[in-house]
Each structure stands twice: as structure tokens, then as C-alpha cells.
Design an enzyme around this catalytic site. Structure first.
Site, PDB file in Angstrom:
ATOM      1  CG  ASP A 107       2.075   7.248   1.832  1.00 36.14           C
ATOM      2  OD1 ASP A 107       2.553   7.114   0.788  1.00 36.14           O
ATOM      3  OD2 ASP A 107       1.823   8.274   2.812  1.00 36.14           O
ATOM      4  CG  ASP A 120       7.699   6.465   0.988  1.00 41.11           C
ATOM      5  OD1 ASP A 120       5.788   6.391   0.663  1.00 41.11           O
ATOM      6  OD2 ASP A 120       7.842   7.114   1.634  1.00 41.11           O
TER       7      ASP A 120
END
Length: 532
Positions: A127, A314
Site C-alpha cells: 500500500d 495509491d
């Protein structure tokens, strides 16, 4: 997954999908949409590496309608709970480490890591929107989620070092809490020594029960790390495990492909992209944040980001998230079914002509709603006159639900101003704005469209460093099911971040799939090229 975290004193907030962040309000919808589409990653990873090359393979699973419905329930339950200078064309496997990733529901991409000696295996989200590593602890007794996932057993590791400091991370659809520990972490063939991570002893959210992943490995900056812990990626560089301070993502969006994609540490794989990357400098560290230019629906500028908008790339965010004003226009253009906003339609019917007259008379757009009496001016920030403001709630972002009349007025001003430039009549413009009101996204962000109309939908274009990055309908619409049971979901979700942090776009997997993405830590930049 834009992440912010909280120690024993709630200083940080961390989230899995689009979440509100402590330095802003990005995080709350991030895991909400991940939960909505059940985009939690599955299956084990088969690392294939050669020399210093680390690969994480991705596998795809079709969206399951029952899973989506279950995720909606979970989401509602938690609603009040986130090529240059030797790099570009490097092809030697001895220079980079690649990890194969697995893709679940065409939305979240996971890989396998090991913690401890001998390594205990965990499936994690890689992430770029958070910076900590956490996995479930063997001391997680009371959370159902821990019963369904691998758990770290400190007593089974010869390299474990006790830390014990308490910590917590709060997500848009739940939270985890636990304590810090230290141990070796294996990523592909690389072993990061003495990595501080979080042993999660509580995972109360049902989101984690139904998730296919065990934990999260953050690839963001230390500035947003809980407890200021040194991230895994930093230790990879500091311990000399990668040759170049660069990592890159290739996400395979082919639902039938065996490989889900690859995460490459130490450089890029030239087989993963076409042409050259367009690089843009980071504007702020913490997230991988940069400045984005104009945003187009078809060939028409929305005018919203013509002067520039901040954007965050992201890998932990499933969809594309942006200002409600723009997402609503997209929904209108593609025929997405959202929740009708009565506040928005009220603005049009009761204040539409007044707003029109003020704009035509030359009143500055950012002053119209205060003159109408729906917002008042607090410094540089317009605020609703009948609810608490973003100024009073520093860690929360404004949205249609929080400031209905003020926010609806501001959206109407943007829409009308854009139509004025196209020389529409008052009647035409007010009718158009009323139609947009009907396409406002639902409070939880989901928007469903007619699958048979995909071929007639417009392209959506992001402008990054004067380069157009086009998404076709096939790329921004997510299909679920087969035959008559097929449903199609818009890849866009609404997210409102107030100034000075916003407006803000979150470029998640829907964008990173078509465009190979390079995260260049050494040169503080991100790069995008057409994925191969």
C-alpha cells in the site's frame, strides 16, 4: 489506502480505502469502497525471483454479486467507525527484485511476505498510501477476523525482539490495535532485518473478517508512519538490499489472466510498459502526492482542475476518487445511477436564478454562495451557515452529507460557471444543473451503470505534466458477474477534501492498471507510462 495512524494518544488515522487523513480528510471512503466491492486480496503468492530480482504475482478473481452485497452490509455497519539515468530501461534481473502479486476482484493486489525466523507467511496489501507493516498476532483472541487469518507467533521466531509499545490504526470501516514488535521480514528473496511492525491484537471490524488479506505493508513515507517507525521500504534501501531507490507496479487488469501483476523493487521491468514514463515531482512527502492539471470528460474540460489539483497515487485504493462536483459530472455523462440529492435540487429550484444573476453580474464564484446566504466566509474558507464547519472540525472533510446546502451551492456555482463559458441560456443551464443533481453519488460512493451503454460512454482524461492520460470506458467501468447477472460499477468515487489540502484526487488501481507506475524515492517523483 491513504493512511494515518494513532498511537495511544490519537495522533494519526490510517485507512484502507479512501480515508480521511489527519493532515487532511482523505481516508474514510478508501476502505469503504474496498469493502463495497469486497476488494480484499486473496490467495497465496508464488514468488519467482532471479538474483536480486523480486516479483510478486497477481491473480484475478471475478467480482461476486453476493460478496458485493455482503460488503455493503459490512460497510454500513462500520459507517460511523480510510527511465532515465540507468533506471528506465534496466533489464538485468540481478539489479531488481520482483514480487508476483495476486488480484482479487480486479481491485486489490496482494503478495506474500514472511515474518520471523523461520518465516511465517502472510498475504498483505502493498500500500503506497500508508507506511506501517501490520499482521495479526497470535494474541488476538477476541476478534473473529483473527480466526480466519494467519497469525504471527513470536515464540516461534528465533529473531524476535520484544517492543511492546501500544498503538492503533483506525480505518474508514473499522480499526486495528495492538503493539509494536521487531523481527526479520522476508519480501521475496530479500530479508529485512530487525523490522519494527505492528502485531494486531484486535480487529473488530467485519471488513477484516471477510477480507482475503492478512495485513498491510505500507510503502508510503515515514512522515505518516505510526510511531515514526522506519518503513520496510526504507530499511530495504538502508540495508543495501536494492540497487536503486525505486519501486514500480504493474497491475494486470485482464480478468482472465493467470498473472495479476508484479511489484518490482530496485527499478523497473521494461516488459511492463510501452514508450517512456512521464515523471512529475512530488509536492509533499507523506503520501506520493503531486500536482495534476486539467480533467476532461470526452473532449470537454470540466474547468475544475485547470489551475491545478493535488493528486495522490495509491496502490491500496481500488477506485479513482475525486471531488463530488466532478464525479457527479462523470456520473451524468456515463448515466450512472446515484442517490438523488434533495439539497442539490432545492438549491436549483430556490436559488438557481439568483446564483445565475450573480455570476452574470461578475460576482466572483467563490463569493456567490456567501452572498446568497448559504455559506459564510471564515478567512478563506466558505462554510455552511447552519452546521459545524471544517474549521471547527480540523480532521474532517466537508461533503454533501456534512454541509448539504453550502456544498450543494458551491457545486452548482462550478457547474453553472462552466456552462456559462459554453454560452448556454439560463433555462438550459438550470435544467442541466438539475440533471446533475440527480446523478450525485450515493453517500457511500457507489454508482451503478447500464452495461449495454459502455460503448457509448466518453473517455475520461487526466492531465499530468501536460501529458494526457486517457481512460476508456472499458478501463474505468468494473464488471461483475456474467450474462444477465452482470452488473457494472463506476470506477469513480466521490471524495471532498477542503482547502488548503484539497481539492484532491486519489489515483487508485483503476488508474494504475492502464498506466505502469514508478515510485522514485531517490528523485522524489512518480512516473506513468502505458502498461504493456
Amino acid at each position: 489506502m491513504l493512511s494515518h495512524v494513532a498511537n495511544t494518544s490519537p495522533t494519526y488515522l490510517g485507512f484502507l480505502f479512501i480515508t480521511s487523513f489527519r493532515h487532511s480528510a482523505i481516508m474514510e471512503k478508501k476502505h469503504i469502497c474496498a469493502a463495497l466491492l469486497l476488494w480484499a486480496i486473496a490467495c497465496s503468492v508464488l514468488p519467482a525471483s532471479s538474483g536480486n530480482l523480486l516479483r510478486i504475482g497477481l491473480k484475478k478473481h471475478r467480482v461476486d454479486v453476493n460478496s458485493i452485497n455482503a460488503a455493503r452490509v459490512a460497510r454500513l455497519q462500520d459507517r460511523n467507525g480510510k527511465h532515465v539515468n540507468g533506471i528506465e530501461k534496466k533489464s538485468s534481473d540481478s539489479d531488481i527484485d520482483k514480487l508476483p502479486l495476486k488480484n482479487y476482484l480486479d481491485a486489490q493486489y496482494y503478495g506474500e511476505i514472511g515474518v520471523g525466523s523461520p518465516p511465517q507467511k502472510f498475504k498483505v496489501i502493498f500500500d503506497t498510501g500508508s507506511s506501517n507493516l501490520w499482521v495479526p498476532s497470535s494474541k488476538c483472541y477476541l476478534s473473529i477476523a483473527c480466526w480466519f487469518h494467519s497469525k504471527y507467533k513470536a515464540s516461534k521466531s528465533s529473531t524476535y525482539t520484544r517492543n511492546g509499545e501500544s498503538c492503533a490504526i483506525r480505518y474508514g470501516t473499522g480499526s486495528i490495535s495492538g503493539h509494536f514488535s521487531q523481527d526479520n521480514v522476508q519480501v521475496g528473496d530479500l530479508v529485512v532485518k530487525d523490522q519494527v511492525f505492528i502485531e494486531a491484537t484486535r480487529e473488530p471490524s467485519i471488513t477484516f473478517v471477510i477480507a482475503k488479506f492478512d495485513g498491510i505493508l505500507g510503502l508510503g513515507f515515514q512522515e505518516i508512519s505510526v510511531g515514526n517507525v522506519t518503513p520496510v521500504w526504507y530499511n530495504m534501501m538502508g540495508q543495501g538490499l536494492v540497487k536503486e531507490p525505486v519501486f514500480s507496479f504493474w497491475l494486470n487488469r485482464d480478468a482472465n489472466a493467470k498473472e495479476g501483476g508484479e511489484l518490482v523493487f530496485g527499478g523497473v521491468d521494461p516488459d511492463h510498459f510501452k514508450g517512456n514514463h512521464t515523471y512529475v515531482p512530488l509536492t509533499q512527502k507523506g503520501y506520493w502526492q503531486f500536482n495534476m492539471g486539467d480533467f476532461l470528460i470526452g473532449n470537454t474540460s470540466t474547468g475544475y482542475c485547470a489551475g491545478g489539483c493535488d493528486a495522490i497515487v495509491d496502490s491500496g485504493t481500488s477506485l479513482l476518487a475525486g471531488p463530488t462536483t466532478i464525479v457527479t459530472q462523470i456520473n451524468h455523462a456515463i448515466g450512472a445511477e446515484g442517490v438523488v440529492s434533495m439539497e442539490c435540487k432545492t438549491i436549483v429550484s430556490q436559488y438557481g436564478e439568483m446564483i445565475w444573476d450573480l455570476l452574470v453580474s461578475g460576482v466572483r464564484p467563490d463569493q456567490v454562495c456567501s452572498q446568497v446566504g448559504l455559506c459564510y466566509l471564515d478567512g478563506a474558507q466558505h462554510v455552511s451557515s447552519n452546521i459545524r464547519t471544517v474549521v471547527e472540525r480540523e480532521t474532517e472533510g466537508s461533503s454533501v452529507g456534512e454541509a448539504p446546502l453550502c456544498t450543494a451551492c458551491e457545486m452548482a456555482v462550478v457547474w453553472m460557471q462552466n456552462q456559462l463559458k459554453q454560452k448556454g441560456t439560463k433555462e438550459q443551464v438550470l435544467d442541466f444543473v438539475d440533471q446533475l443533481c440527480e446523478k450525485l453519488p450515493s453517500p457511500m460512493g457507489e454508482s451503478v451503470i447500464d452495461c449495454s451503454s459502455i460503448s457509448s460512454m466518453p473517455n475520461i482524461t487526466f492531465t499530468i505534466k501536460d501529458t494526457a492520460f486517457v481512460l476508456t470506458p472499458e478501463q474505468y467501468i468494473i464488471k461483475s458477474g456474467e450474462g444477465i447477472a452482470t452488473i457494472c460499477i463506476s470506477g469513480f468515487a466521490a471524495l471532498d477534501v477542503p482547502p488548503p489540502r484539497g481539492p484532491l484526487w486519489i489515483l487508485g488501481d483503476v488508474f494504475m492498471g492502464p498506466y505502469h507506475t514508478v515510485f522514485d524515492y531517490g528523485k522524489s517523483r512518480v512516473g506513468f507510462a502505458e502498461a504493456a
